[in-house]
Write an enzyme that holds these catalytic residues in place. Structure first.
Site, PDB file in Angstrom:
ATOM      1  CB  THR A 109     116.999 117.840  46.348  1.00  0.00           C
ATOM      2  OG1 THR A 109     116.638 116.599  46.933  1.00  0.00           O
ATOM      3  CG2 THR A 109     117.055 117.680  44.846  1.00  0.00           C
ATOM      4  CG  ASP A 186     112.079 113.862  52.059  1.00  0.00           C
ATOM      5  OD1 ASP A 186     111.516 114.258  51.015  1.00  0.00           O
ATOM      6  OD2 ASP A 186     112.667 112.766  52.154  1.00  0.00           O
ATOM      7  CE  LYS A 264     108.508 115.988  49.176  1.00  0.00           C
ATOM      8  NZ  LYS A 264     109.883 115.475  49.289  1.00  0.00           N
TER       9      LYS A 264
END
Lengths: 442, 624
Positions: A109, A186, A264
């Site tokens: 991202t 991720d 995460k």
């Protein structure tokens, strides 16, 4: 100007029409829409033609066989909406004698932008595009952007860890003060753990950084995360692999997490990354960096790189209903498996037979907890003691993901079961803590 | 003059992209601090309005409340578009005879003034090509959109703006009219009709700030100006008229500038701090002590054109000051208003000389704590002055409470719209549209005709009740047996009249209280003349309503009792009557009314007093 021809499906008119062309659609029930032709959306319905109206709104018009499409002007240069961005002319080369940091991009991202055709997010094309996202990147000094991979983080595989580790080591050899690795969030924690095991005696910080909001959004956290990461890479006396992301929901404070102890914890929040089983390694607030006492300072060198790994291992999440036959089949052929067991490190006793067989065959079976925090302990319940006797190695408070990554490196380095076991039980990169204070200082 | 409206109405369907209620909240749970950066759209171009805000580099603080969630905090992707809000928008589209789009695409409209945490407002075009008939005229409705409301501003400080997240994400239906409105009163009428139409869906929020208008206004030779966020319908007329005057004035200024051959001012801003030492009063006093600097810019050919045609009128000097303010200064002084503000004739002459300003030149002066701020402010003045040579610059303006408006930012273009990729396109199904068309609410014009006929009310009274959003109460109260004419008057006039001049907030009578008052009226406890006074007391003093009713002395009074009171009054004032004869009637009437006001009808009181007086005069005999 082209006009609809008799008997032909009007949709034929726009097949292959370049985006950015001006068209007018006239429907048989008397409606008419004039606007800029857009490539169709991957989730659009059948026979929908997308237009951008002069007001800026996009709309979809269903074009039936009886409707008409007129092409008012054909876009020749392909620079309409959805086309590729103009490339920046010369990428900056940042070593004019001043200390420089490297920004290694791997995709994700933080280095992605919206694809207006598919509606999804796609990785940036090149260095110029990345720098166009972050015009303030070189405010504190030179940054050399080095594209390494072009991949969303779910596409990152263990072989990529080797590539990244190689490039980090090379960059330090070339004289970088610190290295920032921009990565999808991720699997960022996996890569952080991998770099922690592959790179030893680091002469400067290796800061992994990501974004939870893509940089085409005004509110993206990418810019402030990257700014903070380059600041740390440039200034910190730190010889570790760390992850730097938002500490809370504000753009003012950033947490540094040790690469082997971070996870995460949220799918979308800016502060998704958390250090488990203890406080973060440091924090950056108002440009002030504070590091915890056990942060490892920069090593005088030389940097040691050992990226050897064997991907023939896996991570298995135990759950009620997981039959031993299925587990055995899954583990078959692997050289090692990390179990994410329940609570203090348990799986159903039905699994004991295949575990005994596997261990006897030389397969490494490690136990971690699927609880979000805490250690495993085989001695509290009978099942634990039986698993221990069956040959399962209990890995303390090591995170399951970290244990899995570590196992890959262990398998790459050691042929003998006892050496491997010794490696797994030794704290080599801060992945095991033996003390868990009641109230971790913040 | 041409004007168009954009009406924005909040819906009470719950928020547009999450499951939060569409309600404001006073419970602040925490705070988040953010910054926003400009980004380009599909073709990477950065919109001028966006670049303008980015330059200001502000910090934004957001108050999280019980009416928002991670979506409003920009910490979670938007959920699917609220189907109830979409159905309401499609209903409104059908009422306006507009054509719904086959596939609706949610867009991001870049807004980086901080009012949206994401840096954009989500908006979707729902329907096009509608129409509305008001007062015998037809207006086009080119666009009906569904969008999310912005966060509401909770405060502003040095370099930062505070917002509360509760309002962010409340659905707004936006209805745009074509530029076919030709005057202020007409604009208000169209806005009121659209408001009534929106309320007919029964899915809208009510109260102050739940409906807001943007006004697009241009005069011949002028430019489209957008006055954004008008909350008070009654001020629409003023805004339109003031803007007309402003544009007309600016066009006259352009003519004069052209005649003088004035162009873009090209000199550099000059420091004049040293010329202001010893100023004893006004905003320029003690600059050096404050560590402030003063800079001035000469505007060749602008002499005498910065002040308006009339003292309260629109003027270029104010426009320049508004632009200077966007760079962070408090305002400016210009040569057309000097000497004043602590600058005497001599000092003004010295400044003029220093700036080499001739008789036809003007100059402006700003002060700031930092040099770059002062210079930036004068650069904005230069740009605005240059624009004055071309006429009326297109821009967005903020409405002010006095009916004027103030420059806020450049007019945004289409470069600030790009797709919201987190929300898939939405297909409108024929079945859904069929269902909506089959269950449309009664449009305001039909409602007007029905109520007027059924309750024998004047159509204008019903229109007024629609504008005041009182139709539901009207029907409910009539349904409970109160006379239609009285109820209509109460809701259309008396409430409004009673609250005039009252400080806000005051008590707003509840339905129960109004019914108690009506019941007392029906029982003859007071006359209808007393109604406004009673309502006012209730608004001033608050509940309980019984206290207001009894406190007003509103115990029943029979005809016989009234006659006794009249006789007693006449008796007490025998000497006055003897002296003044018939002319005593007027003061006596005043006294008697004070005693019985609201308990008997005024006409009846006059009649009874007249008789008592006549009896008295007759008994006294001639010459008595």
């Amino acid at each position: 100007m082209a006009s609809p021809s008799n008997g032909r499906d009007p949709l034929e008119m726009v097949r292959g029409l370049p985006a950015g062309s001006e068209v007018e659609i006239r429907t048989s029930d008397g409606r008419s829409y004039r606007g800029t032709f857009l490539p169709s959306h991957e989730l659009s319905g059948p026979r929908i033609v997308r237009l951008k109206l002069p007001s800026g709104y996009n709309i979809g018009v269903r074009v039936g066989p009886g409707d008409a499409i007129a092409i008012l002007s054909r876009n020749g240069n392909g620079s309409g909406p959805g086309a590729a961005p103009p490339a920046r002319s010369e990428p900056p080369q940042g070593s004019d004698g001043r200390p420089w940091v490297a920004l290694l991009t791997t995709g994700g991202t933080i280095a992605s932008r919206v694809d207006y055709r598919t509606g999804g997010v796609r990785p940036a094309k090149d260095e110029a595009e990345i720098l166009s996202f972050y015009p303030n990147l070189e405010r504190e000094g030179p940054v050399r952007v080095i594209p390494v991979l072009d991949r969303l983080s779910e596409e990152i595989a263990p072989a990529d860890w080797t590539t990244i580790a190689d490039r980090v080591a090379k960059t330090f050899t070339e004289g970088a003060r610190g290295v920032v690795v921009a990565h999808g969030t991720d699997t960022l924690a996996y890569t952080a753990a991998a770099l922690s095991f592959a790179l030893r005696d680091l002469p400067g910080p290796v800061v992994l950084v990501g974004a939870q909001r893509s940089p085409d959004r005004p509110s993206s956290d990418g810019a402030s995360n990257l700014q903070a990461a380059t600041h740390v890479a440039r200034t910190a006396d730190l010889g570790e692999v760390v992850v730097l992301m938002h500490e809370g929901l504000s753009d003012t404070s950033f947490a540094l997490h040790r690469g082997t102890r971070v996870r995460k914890m949220h799918s979308s929040r800016r502060d998704a990354f958390r250090t488990r089983n203890g406080p973060p390694l440091g924090r950056l607030k108002d440009q002030q960096l504070t590091l915890s006492a056990d942060a490892r300072p920069s090593a005088p060198g030389p940097l040691r790189l050992d990226p050897r790994l064997d991907p023939e291992a896996s991570l298995l999440w135990f759950h009620p209903g997981l039959g031993p036959a299925r587990a055995e089949q899954y583990v078959g052929g692997l050289r090692g498996v990390i179990l994410a067991g329940t609570g203090l490190g348990h799986v159903s006793s039905l699994h004991l037979p295949w575990i005994r067989t596997a261990v006897a065959r030389g397969v490494f079976v490690g136990m971690t907890t699927q609880c979000l925090e805490g250690s495993v302990d085989p001695f509290v319940y009978a099942t634990g003691r039986e698993l221990l006797r069956a040959g399962v190695t209990y890995l303390g408070d090591m995170l399951p993901e970290t244990a899995y990554v570590k196992l890959l490196f262990g398998l790459g380095r050691y042929a003998s079961a006892s050496e491997l076991r010794g490696f797994m039980l030794t704290d080599v990169a801060g992945e095991i803590a033996y003390r868990h204070p009641l109230e971790p200082p913040r | 003059m041409k004007a168009g409206l954009e009406v924005h109405q909040q819906l009470d369907t719950g928020k547009l992209f999450c499951r939060c209620p569409s309600e404001l909240s006073e419970t602040v749970l925490g705070e988040v601090t953010r910054q926003l950066r400009p980004t380009g759209g599909e073709d990477r171009a950065i919109d001028p309005a966006v670049a303008f805000e980015a330059e200001r580099g502000r910090v934004f603080r957001y108050e999280a409340t019980t009416s928002d969630c991670l979506v409003e905090a920009d910490e979670e992707p938007p959920h699917e578009l609220n189907p109830r809000a979409l159905a309401t928008a499609l209903t409104v589209a059908a009422l306006l005879h507009a054509r719904p789009l086959d596939e609706i695409e949610v867009m991001r409209k870049i807004v980086i003034d901080g009012s949206n945490t994401s840096g954009f407002q989500r908006t979707a075009l729902i329907a096009v090509d509608g129409r509305l008939d008001v007062g015998g005229r037809r207006y086009s409705i080119p666009a009906i959109c569904l969008e999310e409301d912005a966060a509401r501003k909770a405060g502003e400080g040095e370099g930062e703006t505070r917002y509360r997240l509760d309002r962010l994400g409340i659905p707004l239906i936006e209805i745009a009219t074509g530029p076919e409105i030709t005057g202020g009163a007409e604009a208000r009428e169209v806005a009121e009709e659209i408001g009534a139409l929106l309320r007919s869906t029964r899915r809208v929020r009510r109260g102050i700030g739940t409906i807001r208008e943007d006004l697009n206004i241009s005069v011949p030779g002028g430019t489209r100006i957008e006055i954004k966020g008008v909350q008070e319908l009654r001020l629409i007329q003023r805004y339109v008229e003031t803007e007309e005057e402003r544009q007309t004035h600016l066009l006259a200024v352009r003519e004069e500038l052209a005649r003088r051959g004035a162009g873009r001012p090209d000199g550099a801003p000059e420091e004049v701090t040293h010329l202001l030492e010893g100023v004893a009063t006004g905003p320029l006093r003690g600059l050096r002590e404050r560590g402030a600097v003063a800079y001035a810019l000469r505007l060749p050919g602008f002499g005498g054109l910065l002040k308006g045609a009339r003292p309260e009128g629109e003027r270029l000097g104010r426009e320049l000051a508004d632009h200077a303010r966007t760079a962070g200064v408090r305002g400016l002084l210009h040569s057309d208003e000097l000497p004043a503000h602590g600058l005497d004739e001599e000092r003004v002459a010295r400044l003029r000389e220093h700036l080499r300003a001739g008789p036809l030149d003007a100059w402006v002066l700003v002060t700031a704590g930092r040099r770059p701020t002062a210079i930036a402010a004068l650069e904005r003045v230069r740009e605005r002055a240059a624009a004055a040579t071309l006429g009326v610059p297109p821009e967005t303006r903020d409405p002010l409470p006095d009916g004027r408006s103030r420059y806020s930012r450049p007019l945004p273009g289409r470069d600030r719209m790009y797709p919201e990729t987190d929300v898939p396109p939405i297909r409108t199904s024929e079945e859904e549209l069929e269902r909506i068309r089959g269950s449309l609410p009664e449009p305001p014009s039909a409602e007007r005709a029905r109520l007027a006929a059924r309750y024998d009310l004047h159509a204008e009274v019903v229109r007024r009740l629609q504008q005041l959003d009182e139709v539901d109460r009207l029907e409910a109260m009539i349904g409970r047996g109160h006379p239609a004419a009285t109820v209509a008057r109460l809701l259309a006039q008396d409430l409004d009249a009673a609250s005039e001049g009252l400080p806000t907030p005051h008590h707003l009578p509840t339905d129960e209280e109004l019914e108690a008052i009506l019941a007392a009226l029906d029982r003859g406890l007071f006359a209808k003349e007393a109604l406004p006074g009673l309502l006012r007391r209730l608004m001033e003093e608050g509940p309980p309503v019984e206290k207001v009713l009894t406190g007003a002395g509103l115990t029943p009074l029979s005809r016989g009792e009234l006659e006794i009171l009249a006789d007693e009054l006449v008796e007490r004032n025998a000497s006055l009557i003897a002296e003044k004869g018939e002319r005593a009637r007027s003061p006596l009437m005043g006294d008697l009314m004070r005693e019985v006001r609201g308990r008997r009808d005024g006409k009846e009181v006059a009649e009874v007093l007249e008789r008592a007086l006549k009896r008295r005069l007759a008994a006294a005999g001639p010459g008595g």
